[in-house]
Design a protein around this motif. Sequence first.
Motif, PDB file in Angstrom:
ATOM      1  N   LEU A  62      75.564  90.266  92.556  1.00 28.79           N
ATOM      2  CA  LEU A  62      76.291  89.949  93.742  1.00 28.79           C
ATOM      3  C   LEU A  62      75.549  90.335  95.106  1.00 28.79           C
ATOM      4  CD1 LEU A  62      79.511  92.309  92.339  1.00 28.79           C
ATOM      5  CD2 LEU A  62      79.227  89.753  92.799  1.00 28.79           C
ATOM      6  N   ASN A  63      75.591  89.086  95.681  1.00 26.88           N
ATOM      7  CA  ASN A  63      74.750  89.058  97.009  1.00 26.88           C
ATOM      8  C   ASN A  63      75.457  90.012  98.057  1.00 26.88           C
ATOM      9  OD1 ASN A  63      72.780  87.272  96.084  1.00 26.88           O
ATOM     10  ND2 ASN A  63      74.248  85.488  96.626  1.00 26.88           N
ATOM     11  N   GLU A  64      76.634  90.133  97.949  1.00 21.56           N
ATOM     12  CA  GLU A  64      77.363  90.942  98.784  1.00 21.56           C
ATOM     13  C   GLU A  64      76.773  92.309  99.153  1.00 21.56           C
ATOM     14  OE1 GLU A  64      80.177  87.557  97.801  1.00 21.56           O
ATOM     15  OE2 GLU A  64      78.754  89.114  96.683  1.00 21.56           O
ATOM     16  N   ILE A  65      76.499  92.883  97.771  1.00 28.16           N
ATOM     17  CA  ILE A  65      76.020  94.350  97.800  1.00 28.16           C
ATOM     18  C   ILE A  65      74.699  94.753  97.205  1.00 28.16           C
ATOM     19  CG2 ILE A  65      78.575  95.265  97.831  1.00 28.16           C
ATOM     20  CD1 ILE A  65      78.303  95.552  94.888  1.00 28.16           C
ATOM     21  N   LYS A  66      73.998  93.710  96.733  1.00 32.96           N
ATOM     22  CA  LYS A  66      72.892  94.042  95.832  1.00 32.96           C
ATOM     23  C   LYS A  66      71.888  94.767  96.756  1.00 32.96           C
ATOM     24  CE  LYS A  66      70.691  89.366  96.115  1.00 32.96           C
ATOM     25  NZ  LYS A  66      69.930  88.350  95.335  1.00 32.96           N
ATOM     26  N   ASP A  67      71.770  94.229  97.907  1.00 32.71           N
ATOM     27  CA  ASP A  67      70.530  94.925  98.880  1.00 32.71           C
ATOM     28  C   ASP A  67      70.813  96.215  99.153  1.00 32.71           C
ATOM     29  OD1 ASP A  67      69.093  92.465  98.610  1.00 32.71           O
ATOM     30  OD2 ASP A  67      69.930  91.545 100.539  1.00 32.71           O
ATOM     31  N   VAL A  68      72.066  96.441  99.690  1.00 34.30           N
ATOM     32  CA  VAL A  68      72.658  97.762 100.211  1.00 34.30           C
ATOM     33  C   VAL A  68      72.472  98.805  99.223  1.00 34.30           C
ATOM     34  CG1 VAL A  68      74.904  97.312  99.684  1.00 34.30           C
ATOM     35  CG2 VAL A  68      74.075  98.963 101.652  1.00 34.30           C
ATOM     36  N   PHE A  69      72.896  98.501  97.895  1.00 37.24           N
ATOM     37  CA  PHE A  69      72.858  99.480  96.691  1.00 37.24           C
ATOM     38  C   PHE A  69      71.416  99.826  96.301  1.00 37.24           C
ATOM     39  CE2 PHE A  69      77.154 100.323  94.779  1.00 37.24           C
ATOM     40  CZ  PHE A  69      77.895  99.992  95.582  1.00 37.24           C
ATOM     41  N   SER A  70      70.757  98.727  96.360  1.00 40.04           N
ATOM     42  CA  SER A  70      69.391  98.851  96.077  1.00 40.04           C
ATOM     43  C   SER A  70      68.451  99.579  97.145  1.00 40.04           C
ATOM     44  CB  SER A  70      68.368  97.422  96.138  1.00 40.04           C
ATOM     45  OG  SER A  70      67.217  97.874  96.052  1.00 40.04           O
ATOM     46  N   GLU A  71      68.785  99.589  98.419  1.00 41.28           N
ATOM     47  CA  GLU A  71      68.257 100.512  99.581  1.00 41.28           C
ATOM     48  C   GLU A  71      68.692 102.156  99.227  1.00 41.28           C
ATOM     49  OE1 GLU A  71      66.037  99.940 101.936  1.00 41.28           O
ATOM     50  OE2 GLU A  71      65.621  97.894 101.221  1.00 41.28           O
ATOM     51  N   LEU A  72      69.786 102.278  98.920  1.00 40.45           N
ATOM     52  CA  LEU A  72      70.578 103.611  98.706  1.00 40.45           C
ATOM     53  C   LEU A  72      69.556 104.043  97.591  1.00 40.45           C
ATOM     54  CD1 LEU A  72      74.301 103.128  99.321  1.00 40.45           C
ATOM     55  CD2 LEU A  72      72.566 104.170 100.671  1.00 40.45           C
ATOM     56  N   ASP A  73      69.481 103.193  96.376  1.00 42.25           N
ATOM     57  CA  ASP A  73      68.766 103.627  95.042  1.00 42.25           C
ATOM     58  C   ASP A  73      67.257 104.241  95.746  1.00 42.25           C
ATOM     59  OD1 ASP A  73      69.559 104.399  92.719  1.00 42.25           O
ATOM     60  OD2 ASP A  73      68.602 102.512  91.816  1.00 42.25           O
ATOM     61  N   CYS A  74      66.653 103.393  96.351  1.00 42.36           N
ATOM     62  CA  CYS A  74      65.215 103.647  96.858  1.00 42.36           C
ATOM     63  C   CYS A  74      65.399 104.840  97.791  1.00 42.36           C
ATOM     64  CB  CYS A  74      64.723 102.514  97.585  1.00 42.36           C
ATOM     65  SG  CYS A  74      64.536 101.024  96.395  1.00 42.36           S
TER      66      CYS A  74
END
Length: 237
Positions: A95-107
């Motif tokens: 999902l382009n809407e959330i994939k980056d922000v969720f990935s950043e939180l995970d990192c």
Amino acid sequence: MENYRVDDLNSINIILNSCSKDMFDGLTFVVRPVVGAIGYLRSMHKSYVFQKEIEKITNIDFETREKILDVFSDLVIEKNDEDFIRQLEVKINELNEIKDVFSELDCHKLNIEPKQMHNILSISLRRLDRTIDSIRDEINSMMWDSDEDIDQLLTLDQVFISIQEIIKETLDLPINKSKDSSKLNTLVYSLLYIEAYRRQKVSLEEFQDFLSFLSLYNYKEGKSLKDNDAVFEVLTV
């Protein structure tokens, strides 16, 4: 309450539609616990690391949030096992809407110690529990209306009670077990099953069967915990 089609406004949908943001937030509290623990992060002087991403998630607009929940709720029709969260993560990354922000939180969370992450998860789960209390208050207030479908309301209320039991048992887990617990899988699955019911992807009969599944699950998990406690008592005597 946000805007919905008039034909969606029966008693159950009035409740679930009006609390859709709460359900989305609750889901993120489990999948990305830091979202629900900004106060604790401030006390650790780490809020600045997560603030930007948390704000992006909490400020997701209605249409985008509904699209995400719709995609997520499809998963409960396809899968229900111990890998459910992993499958959800796959969907998040699509999902382009959330994939980056969720990935950043995970990192970012890699810089947090296990004990601190345990505390963060506990805080977020307690927030979810309080949210469910508020939703159940709405359900119970509707039960006083003789024109309401009491059977549906009772089923929904009991599902939320079962979810709260899972939350309670998860909060009781030791640090080394809480992160990878099957309870988190069941918790996330349950929240999304409610979303699937709201969207009429499952019938009332299927929803009632799901309640039976949760009741049996909680019974088995509770019995297992009691048995483990009994063994521990014997070993320590």
